[in-house]
Structures are given as structure tokens and as C-alpha cells.
Design a protein around this motif. Structure first.
Motif, PDB file in Angstrom:
ATOM      1  N   GLY A  31       0.815  -1.219   0.000  1.00 37.88           N
ATOM      2  CA  GLY A  31       0.000   0.000   0.000  1.00 37.88           C
ATOM      3  C   GLY A  31       0.839   1.255   0.000  1.00 37.88           C
ATOM      4  O   GLY A  31       0.326   2.352   0.178  1.00 37.88           O
ATOM      5  N   SER A  32       2.125   1.101  -0.198  1.00 37.05           N
ATOM      6  CA  SER A  32       3.024   2.245  -0.081  1.00 37.05           C
ATOM      7  C   SER A  32       3.307   2.862  -1.442  1.00 37.05           C
ATOM      8  O   SER A  32       3.390   2.155  -2.445  1.00 37.05           O
ATOM      9  N   MET A  33       3.482   4.185  -1.450  1.00 36.38           N
ATOM     10  CA  MET A  33       3.831   4.871  -2.698  1.00 36.38           C
ATOM     11  C   MET A  33       5.345   4.957  -2.884  1.00 36.38           C
ATOM     12  O   MET A  33       5.831   5.588  -3.811  1.00 36.38           O
ATOM     13  N   GLY A  75       7.350  15.220  -1.344  1.00 39.21           N
ATOM     14  CA  GLY A  75       6.212  15.925  -1.920  1.00 39.21           C
ATOM     15  C   GLY A  75       5.650  16.989  -0.992  1.00 39.21           C
ATOM     16  O   GLY A  75       5.140  18.023  -1.450  1.00 39.21           O
ATOM     17  N   THR A  76       5.755  16.750   0.291  1.00 38.16           N
ATOM     18  CA  THR A  76       5.240  17.722   1.253  1.00 38.16           C
ATOM     19  C   THR A  76       5.995  19.037   1.113  1.00 38.16           C
ATOM     20  O   THR A  76       5.389  20.103   0.950  1.00 38.16           O
ATOM     21  N   GLU A  77       7.307  18.951   1.144  1.00 39.78           N
ATOM     22  CA  GLU A  77       8.104  20.179   1.026  1.00 39.78           C
ATOM     23  C   GLU A  77       7.893  20.836  -0.342  1.00 39.78           C
ATOM     24  O   GLU A  77       7.849  22.072  -0.447  1.00 39.78           O
ATOM     25  N   THR A  92      -3.989  11.036  -7.517  1.00 36.93           N
ATOM     26  CA  THR A  92      -4.412  11.315  -6.140  1.00 36.93           C
ATOM     27  C   THR A  92      -3.887  10.236  -5.200  1.00 36.93           C
ATOM     28  O   THR A  92      -3.663   9.087  -5.604  1.00 36.93           O
ATOM     29  N   THR A  93      -3.726  10.628  -3.947  1.00 38.51           N
ATOM     30  CA  THR A  93      -3.157   9.730  -2.950  1.00 38.51           C
ATOM     31  C   THR A  93      -4.055   8.504  -2.732  1.00 38.51           C
ATOM     32  O   THR A  93      -3.561   7.390  -2.595  1.00 38.51           O
ATOM     33  N   ASP A  94      -5.360   8.715  -2.757  1.00 38.03           N
ATOM     34  CA  ASP A  94      -6.245   7.594  -2.406  1.00 38.03           C
ATOM     35  C   ASP A  94      -6.517   6.637  -3.570  1.00 38.03           C
ATOM     36  O   ASP A  94      -6.607   5.436  -3.374  1.00 38.03           O
ATOM     37  N   VAL A 118       0.345  21.909  -9.898  1.00 37.90           N
ATOM     38  CA  VAL A 118      -0.060  20.524 -10.130  1.00 37.90           C
ATOM     39  C   VAL A 118       0.753  19.605  -9.215  1.00 37.90           C
ATOM     40  O   VAL A 118       1.987  19.610  -9.256  1.00 37.90           O
ATOM     41  N   ASP A 119       0.040  18.842  -8.409  1.00 38.85           N
ATOM     42  CA  ASP A 119       0.718  17.869  -7.556  1.00 38.85           C
ATOM     43  C   ASP A 119       0.796  16.544  -8.312  1.00 38.85           C
ATOM     44  O   ASP A 119      -0.147  15.751  -8.312  1.00 38.85           O
ATOM     45  N   ALA A 120       1.943  16.354  -8.957  1.00 40.40           N
ATOM     46  CA  ALA A 120       2.185  15.094  -9.683  1.00 40.40           C
ATOM     47  C   ALA A 120       3.256  14.309  -8.933  1.00 40.40           C
ATOM     48  O   ALA A 120       4.110  13.660  -9.533  1.00 40.40           O
ATOM     49  N   PRO A 124      10.857  11.895  -7.204  1.00 44.47           N
ATOM     50  CA  PRO A 124      11.679  10.734  -7.574  1.00 44.47           C
ATOM     51  C   PRO A 124      11.601   9.605  -6.551  1.00 44.47           C
ATOM     52  O   PRO A 124      11.777   8.444  -6.909  1.00 44.47           O
ATOM     53  N   HIS A 125      11.313   9.910  -5.283  1.00 45.48           N
ATOM     54  CA  HIS A 125      11.284   8.791  -4.315  1.00 45.48           C
ATOM     55  C   HIS A 125       9.946   8.040  -4.300  1.00 45.48           C
ATOM     56  O   HIS A 125       9.747   7.171  -3.454  1.00 45.48           O
ATOM     57  N   LYS A 126       9.099   8.346  -5.258  1.00 40.63           N
ATOM     58  CA  LYS A 126       7.907   7.504  -5.435  1.00 40.63           C
ATOM     59  C   LYS A 126       8.156   6.629  -6.680  1.00 40.63           C
ATOM     60  O   LYS A 126       8.908   5.683  -6.599  1.00 40.63           O
ATOM     61  N   ILE A 152      -9.593   0.078   0.531  1.00 37.88           N
ATOM     62  CA  ILE A 152      -8.188  -0.292   0.753  1.00 37.88           C
ATOM     63  C   ILE A 152      -7.408   0.160  -0.471  1.00 37.88           C
ATOM     64  O   ILE A 152      -7.902   0.065  -1.594  1.00 37.88           O
ATOM     65  N   ARG A 153      -6.196   0.674  -0.248  1.00 36.26           N
ATOM     66  CA  ARG A 153      -5.380   1.084  -1.394  1.00 36.26           C
ATOM     67  C   ARG A 153      -4.224   0.103  -1.589  1.00 36.26           C
ATOM     68  O   ARG A 153      -3.440  -0.127  -0.670  1.00 36.26           O
ATOM     69  N   VAL A 154      -4.141  -0.438  -2.797  1.00 38.80           N
ATOM     70  CA  VAL A 154      -2.962  -1.223  -3.166  1.00 38.80           C
ATOM     71  C   VAL A 154      -2.199  -0.407  -4.196  1.00 38.80           C
ATOM     72  O   VAL A 154      -2.767   0.014  -5.209  1.00 38.80           O
TER      73      VAL A 154
HETATM   74  N1  0PR Z   1       1.329  14.565  -2.937  1.00 32.95           N
HETATM   75  C1  0PR Z   1       0.730  13.376  -3.131  1.00 32.95           C
HETATM   76  C2  0PR Z   1      -0.258  13.233  -4.240  1.00 32.95           C
HETATM   77  C3  0PR Z   1       1.043  12.305  -2.297  1.00 32.95           C
HETATM   78  O1  0PR Z   1       0.414  11.132  -2.468  1.00 32.95           O
HETATM   79  C4  0PR Z   1       1.999  12.487  -1.269  1.00 32.95           C
HETATM   80  C5  0PR Z   1       2.394  11.375  -0.361  1.00 32.95           C
HETATM   81  C6  0PR Z   1       2.593  13.750  -1.110  1.00 32.95           C
HETATM   82  C7  0PR Z   1       2.229  14.771  -1.971  1.00 32.95           C
HETATM   83  C8  0PR Z   1       3.595  14.020  -0.033  1.00 32.95           C
HETATM   84  O2  0PR Z   1       4.763  13.350  -0.294  1.00 32.95           O
HETATM   85  P1  0PR Z   1       5.854  13.047   0.834  1.00 32.95           P
HETATM   86  O3  0PR Z   1       5.284  11.992   1.715  1.00 32.95           O
HETATM   87  O4  0PR Z   1       7.030  12.615   0.036  1.00 32.95           O
HETATM   88  O5  0PR Z   1       6.098  14.305   1.565  1.00 32.95           O
HETATM   89  N2  0PR Z   1       1.870  10.170  -0.620  1.00 32.95           N
HETATM   90  C9  0PR Z   1       2.096   8.989   0.154  1.00 32.95           C
HETATM   91  C10 0PR Z   1       0.881   8.723   1.039  1.00 32.95           C
HETATM   92  O6  0PR Z   1       0.487   9.589   1.804  1.00 32.95           O
HETATM   93  C11 0PR Z   1       3.325   9.092   1.033  1.00 32.95           C
HETATM   94  C12 0PR Z   1       3.708   7.755   1.518  1.00 32.95           C
HETATM   95  C13 0PR Z   1       4.634   7.011   0.821  1.00 32.95           C
HETATM   96  C14 0PR Z   1       3.159   7.230   2.648  1.00 32.95           C
HETATM   97  C15 0PR Z   1       5.005   5.763   1.254  1.00 32.95           C
HETATM   98  C16 0PR Z   1       3.513   5.959   3.093  1.00 32.95           C
HETATM   99  C17 0PR Z   1       4.424   5.234   2.375  1.00 32.95           C
HETATM  100  O7  0PR Z   1       4.800   3.965   2.800  1.00 32.95           O
HETATM  101  O8  0PR Z   1       0.364   7.635   0.963  1.00 32.95           O
END
Ligand code: 0PR
Length: 386
Positions: free
Chosen positions: A32-34, A91-93, A167-169, A192-194, A228-230, A358-360
């Protein structure tokens, strides 16, 4: 802290034993991790460049050049080789930096930011830090932001609009071309949040999938978060913030007059910054090229379709929506998804749980055998519960 330290071997022994509690990407438990296991080349380079600090360009001029080059490569991937920006902690920063720039560029001191309801919680942090107010817009029936509602929310106090490309979900892509038109018409900043989609969507057209425009090709897009870390296969921390042009970036620049290289300018929130991350990303982009990343995306998408099809063939669970990217949302009418996630975890499978699904995330580390054993577990759990 103890007065006397322990010998190296003992410390290592303790550490290795304690770290065993963590989940690992290789095991197929992380579903479930990105984030994903970095490419070995990137890990190698990262570990050899640990001392490099982008916060002091005078000391590490080569690293600075490599960062610039990597940003240009990413810019060209996102239809703008002239884009500028930086690799940041995530992505947060990146999202905070984008809204920081938008806020600083607003002469009228506007403070409302229109965001899709699906926006990542990093925007809440950004708004809180920057004294901005988020105006949330509900999704349409395809889980994208409702652009008619976006238009209705625009006031004389609107500073920026945010669109999400992945999107995150659910990995949904908002109608960014429409958002771009709205932003241009109302002279608003469009971010744009990509973070997730930035390393996925650029390859869709070539792979014969739906072509979803989201990048600098659209004239309203002012900044893009791309991590890059996704899906970029880079070691953590590696987020990316790209601006359409230098002028936008300059709005967050601070002069640093005293460092070794003389007067320098910094346009990031943090000062001391990982050069290893930037160099590792440079190496990844240079080594994999479009072809390499396209193959990664294809593999993930092929596996995503397989998983989606299997879920569709189950009775007790179903897809929230047809996956757009390599993220699968699984819901159930009869079973509480939190219970489902808990039972999966008891079997050593970690998925993310949203209120109704649930997110996979079918990341590069996920293999066919992992998906197969996940499905087997899911079927057994469903049988056990119902
Ligand atoms: N924008 C989007 C669309 C995101 O999904 C995320 C994080 C962010 C910004 C923020 O990125 P950072 O976490 O790098 O600051 N998305 C994942 C989430 O919330 C982050 C994550 C990744 C959580 C791996 C858990 C994990 O195991 O699901």
C-alpha cells in the motif's frame, strides 16, 4: 546516553536484529506504499555521495551542476526543458514551496487556495504554515475535482488552484487542461501535484494508454511537484519542485552572502540539503532514460490490470473505480475495510486504508507472485469473515 559506547560489531548486531521488525519491499509485504525499493545503481551512488551538501554550492559545485541538469531532464520530461527547481525532502516540502511561491507572487495578498477534496494532507500543512485558507472542492462521479465547482469558488481573494495528477487515495488525475484554462482566464497560479503521477503519466501515450495532459504543456501550469522517491526509483529523500520559469522561483529566493563560494541564492525551505539524493536522481534519469522508465510503468500497469481483473471477479469486494494508474482501490459492501486491512496485516500484508476502501499501490517492487498471494489471502479472509 551511556558514558562508554558499545563496540561496532555489537551495535551492528543489535541494529540488524531490531530492524527485522520492519516490513521490506522485497518480501512483497508492502502493498500500500507509494515508495519502493530504489534501483541498485541509485543506492550505490547515494551511499558514495553522502557528504555532499547542496546547501553550500561553493563547496560542491559539481553536485550543483548535476542537480541543475537533473532538473532540466525532469523539466523536459514534463514538457519544459527551461523549468527550474530543486530536489527537496519530499512531496510535502515541494507542495509547501509551490504555495509559498504563489503567496509571495500575490501583490494583493490573497489567501484562498482552491484544492480538490482529494488533496494530500501536505496542503493542510502548507496552508497552516503560510497563513492560507484551503477551499475544498468536491469530486465528480469519476473522483476528479469538479471543475464547475472550482469556477464557482473563485473570489477576489483566490490566490491559487491546485490540481492532482495521481491522487493519494486512488491515483486519479484531475482534468488539468480545464484547470489550466480556468487559471489562465482568472490569472491565477496553478500548481499541479504530480508527486506520484509525474513519473507515470509522461509514458502513457507511448504505451497506448489514455493520454492525460497535466504538465507544463498547459500554459496555466506554474509549478509541478514530482517525486523521484515515489515512481522515480530514487532513495528517500527525493521530492521535486519544478517551476515554469525562474521568475516564479525567485519569489522564494533568499540571499546567502557568507558561504565559501561567495554570494549565493537559496530557493528552498531547508538549508543543508542532500546532494546524494540529487546525484542519485541524475544517475537514474541518465541511466534509465525514457525507455527504462516506460518499461517500469508498463510492468506496473500490466500487473495493475491483472489485480483489478481478479478483484472484479470476486463477489464480496470490488473496485472503487477502474484504475487510471498503478493504484487500486478495493471496497466492499458487506465487509468493513478496516477489518479487512487488519486481517491482511495479521497475515503480514500492509495495505493503506481510506474511509471506504483499501489502497494497493502496484509499485515496481511488487511482483506477480506477491499479487497472487495477496489475492489468495484476501479470498481466505473474506471467507473467514463472511
Ligand atoms: N502529494 C501526493 C499526491 C502524495 O500522495 C503524497 C504522499 C505527497 C504529496 C507528499 O509526499 P511526501 O510523503 O514525500 O512528503 N503520498 C504517500 C501517502 O500519503 C506518502 C507515503 C509514501 C506514505 C510511502 C507511506 C508510504 O509507505 O500515501
Amino acid at each position: 546516553m551511556n558514558e562508554k559506547g558499545l563496540p561496532k560489531t555489537l551495535v551492528l548486531q543489535q541494529l540488524m536484529s531490531r530492524l527485522r521488525e520492519d516490513f521490506t519491499y522485497d518480501s512483497g509485504q508492502i502493498l500500500g506504499s507509494m515508495c519502493t525499493k530504489p534501483l541498485e545503481l541509485a543506492t550505490q551512488i547515494y551511499t558514495t555521495c553522502l557528504e555532499k551538501n547542496l546547501g553550500d554550492p561553493g563547496l560542491f559545485p559539481a553536485t550543483v551542476k548535476l542537480e541543475k541538469e537533473a532538473i532540466q531532464l525532469l523539466g523536459s520530461l514534463l514538457s519544459n526543458p527551461n523549468a527550474c527547481g530543486h530536489f527537496v525532502s519530499g512531496g510535502t516540502e515541494a507542495n509547501i514551496t509551490a504555495l509559498w511561491a504563489a503567496r509571495n507572487l500575490s501583490k494583493e495578498k490573497r489567501n484562498e487556495v482552491i484544492v480538490p477534496a482529494s488533496a494530500h494532507y501536505s496542503f493542510d500543512k502548507a496552508a497552516n504554515l503560510l497563513g492560507l485558507e484551503l477551499i475544498r472542492v468536491k469530486p465528480n462521479e469519476r473522483f476528479q475535482v469538479d471543475t464547475a465547482a472550482v469556477k464557482r469558488e473563485i473570489t477576489s481573494n483566490t490566490l491559487a488552484i491546485v490540481g492532482i495528477a495521481g491522487t493519494t487515495d486512488l491515483g486519479i488525475v484531475d482534468p488539468i487542461p480545464e484547470l489550466s484554462e480556468i487559471a489562465v482566464a482568472h490569472e491565477l497560479f496553478l500548481h499541479v501535484d504530480a508527486a506520484f503521477g509525474g513519473f507515470v503519466l509522461p509514458f502513457f501515450k507511448e504505451l497506448g494508454y489514455a493520454n492525460l495532459d497535466f504538465d507544463f504543456k498547459l500554459s496555466g501550469v506554474c509549478s509541478i511537484t514530482v517525486d523521484p522517491h515515489k515512481m522515480g526509483l530514487a532513495p528517500i529523500p527525493a521530492g521535486g519542485i519544478l517551476f515554469r520559469n525562474e521568475e516564479i522561483m525567485k519569489s522564494v529566493s533568499v540571499e546567502v552572502p557568507y558561504l565559501a563560494g561567495g554570494n549565493t541564492v537559496q530557493s528552498t525551505i531547508i538549508g543543508t540539503r542532500s546532494g546524494a539524493s540529487a546525484v542519485a536522481v541524475w544517475a537514474l534519469l541518465t541511466h534509465l532514460g525514457r525507455e527504462g522508465y516506460r518499461a517500469v510503468v508498463k510492468r506496473c500497469m500490466d500487473l495493475t490490470w491483472k489485480l483489478a481483473e481478479a478483484i472484479e471477479n470476486m463477489e464480496e469486494v470490488s473496485l472503487v473505480t477502474k484504475p487510471v494508474m498503478n493504484i487500486v482501490g478495493i471496497k466492499s459492501n458487506g465487509i468493513d475495510v478496516h477489518l479487512l486491512a487488519q486481517k491482511l496485516r495479521e497475515r503480514g500484508r500492509a495495505v493503506s486504508v481510506f474511509p471506504n476502501h483499501i489502497r494497493v499501490a502496484v509499485m515496481p517492487h511488487v511482483r506477480l507472485v506477491h499479487v497472487q498471494s495477496f489475492l489468495k489471502d484476501l479470498k481466505n479472509i473474506v471467507k473467514e469473515i463472511t
